[in-house]
Motif scaffolding. Structure first.
Motif, PDB file in Angstrom:
ATOM      1  N   LEU A   1       0.921  -1.286  -0.071  1.00 51.92           N
ATOM      2  CA  LEU A   1       0.005  -0.169  -0.167  1.00 51.92           C
ATOM      3  C   LEU A   1       0.755   1.338   0.115  1.00 51.92           C
ATOM      4  O   LEU A   1       0.389   2.412   0.000  1.00 51.92           O
ATOM      5  CB  LEU A   1      -1.047  -0.007   1.162  1.00 51.92           C
ATOM      6  N   THR A   2       2.121   1.067  -0.185  1.00 48.45           N
ATOM      7  CA  THR A   2       3.127   2.213   0.171  1.00 48.45           C
ATOM      8  C   THR A   2       2.966   3.302  -1.293  1.00 48.45           C
ATOM      9  O   THR A   2       2.533   4.620  -0.965  1.00 48.45           O
ATOM     10  CB  THR A   2       4.507   2.131  -0.026  1.00 48.45           C
ATOM     11  N   PRO A   3       2.578   2.921  -2.338  1.00 50.02           N
ATOM     12  CA  PRO A   3       2.214   3.887  -3.534  1.00 50.02           C
ATOM     13  C   PRO A   3       1.087   4.590  -3.414  1.00 50.02           C
ATOM     14  O   PRO A   3       0.991   5.649  -3.635  1.00 50.02           O
ATOM     15  CB  PRO A   3       2.178   2.761  -4.789  1.00 50.02           C
ATOM     16  N   ASP A  31       2.221   1.568   9.605  1.00 55.63           N
ATOM     17  CA  ASP A  31       2.332  -0.012   9.457  1.00 55.63           C
ATOM     18  C   ASP A  31       1.564  -0.498   8.063  1.00 55.63           C
ATOM     19  O   ASP A  31       1.961  -1.116   7.331  1.00 55.63           O
ATOM     20  CB  ASP A  31       1.776  -0.903  10.648  1.00 55.63           C
ATOM     21  N   ILE A  32       0.465  -0.036   8.189  1.00 47.95           N
ATOM     22  CA  ILE A  32      -0.661  -0.445   7.037  1.00 47.95           C
ATOM     23  C   ILE A  32      -0.091   0.156   5.655  1.00 47.95           C
ATOM     24  O   ILE A  32      -0.057  -0.796   4.825  1.00 47.95           O
ATOM     25  CB  ILE A  32      -2.008   0.077   7.392  1.00 47.95           C
ATOM     26  N   ALA A  33       0.516   1.305   5.946  1.00 43.98           N
ATOM     27  CA  ALA A  33       1.124   1.737   4.600  1.00 43.98           C
ATOM     28  C   ALA A  33       2.530   1.177   4.101  1.00 43.98           C
ATOM     29  O   ALA A  33       3.059   1.536   2.892  1.00 43.98           O
ATOM     30  CB  ALA A  33       1.339   3.359   4.792  1.00 43.98           C
ATOM     31  N   GLY A  34       3.074   0.420   5.044  1.00 45.34           N
ATOM     32  CA  GLY A  34       4.211  -0.288   4.973  1.00 45.34           C
ATOM     33  C   GLY A  34       5.646   0.702   4.861  1.00 45.34           C
ATOM     34  O   GLY A  34       6.405   0.463   4.028  1.00 45.34           O
ATOM     35  N   PRO A  50       9.207  10.177  -1.042  1.00 45.04           N
ATOM     36  CA  PRO A  50       9.507  11.130  -1.858  1.00 45.04           C
ATOM     37  C   PRO A  50       8.545  12.497  -2.098  1.00 45.04           C
ATOM     38  O   PRO A  50       8.866  13.471  -2.143  1.00 45.04           O
ATOM     39  CB  PRO A  50       9.050  10.309  -3.289  1.00 45.04           C
ATOM     40  N   ASN A  51       7.505  12.419  -0.988  1.00 43.95           N
ATOM     41  CA  ASN A  51       6.532  13.640  -0.677  1.00 43.95           C
ATOM     42  C   ASN A  51       7.339  14.519   0.201  1.00 43.95           C
ATOM     43  O   ASN A  51       6.983  15.797   0.056  1.00 43.95           O
ATOM     44  CB  ASN A  51       5.181  13.208   0.061  1.00 43.95           C
TER      45      ASN A  51
END
Length: 158
Positions: free
Chosen positions: A4-6, A43-46, A134-135
């Protein structure tokens, strides 16, 4: 990087996101409470992260803040970006007033010394943070303030 990182990067780039940071923090705390402090939004976002544990500079009350963090050989790097919002996060002021803090990662809490970075050290750390999230480039363009960067040196690296 997680599956889910992207999606997290896309959500993190939304220009109005800083307005909803208080709600995001509340949501993260609910997830943490439901999972007995084992999981949160990062965590959910990895994404790599720590929970910073620092006393309030005025109140003396211990505060815990989940932060995106970049691992280093000596500990962690964190940035007070606030999604590129105009205000410096309150935890930054508390961190500046502290010599040592608690850093919880993967259920283990360590003591860390705090170093606010500037000059070449900050520039090098900023590149590491950008590679992690990257943000940070976008957040830097959104704000007129210099985003503070800290090195949290843990354990026997201090």
């Amino acid at each position: 990087m997680g599956l889910l990182t992207p999606l997290a990067i896309k959500i993190g780039s939304i220009p109005w996101m800083p307005r909803y940071l208080p709600q995001i923090v509340k949501c993260d705390k609910v997830i943490a409470a439901i999972t007995c402090q084992r999981y949160g939004l990062l965590d959910i976002a990895g994404l790599p992260h720590v929970t910073l544990i620092v006393r309030g500079r005025r109140s003396g009350v211990e505060r815990a803040t989940a932060l995106l963090a970049a691992p280093t050989a000596r500990g962690w790097l964190v940035a007070g970006s606030y999604f590129g919002g105009p205000d410096t996060p309150q935890w930054v002021y508390n961190l500046r007033a502290a010599d040592t803090v608690g850093v919880r990662h993967a259920g283990v809490t360590s003591t860390a010394t705090v170093h606010e970075l500037d000059g070449d050290e900050r520039a090098q750390a900023w590149q590491v943070l950008r590679a992690t999230w990257p943000n940070f480039d976008l957040y830097e363009r959104r704000t007129d303030r210099l985003i503070p960067v800290f090195s949290l040196v843990t354990g026997d690296h201090a």
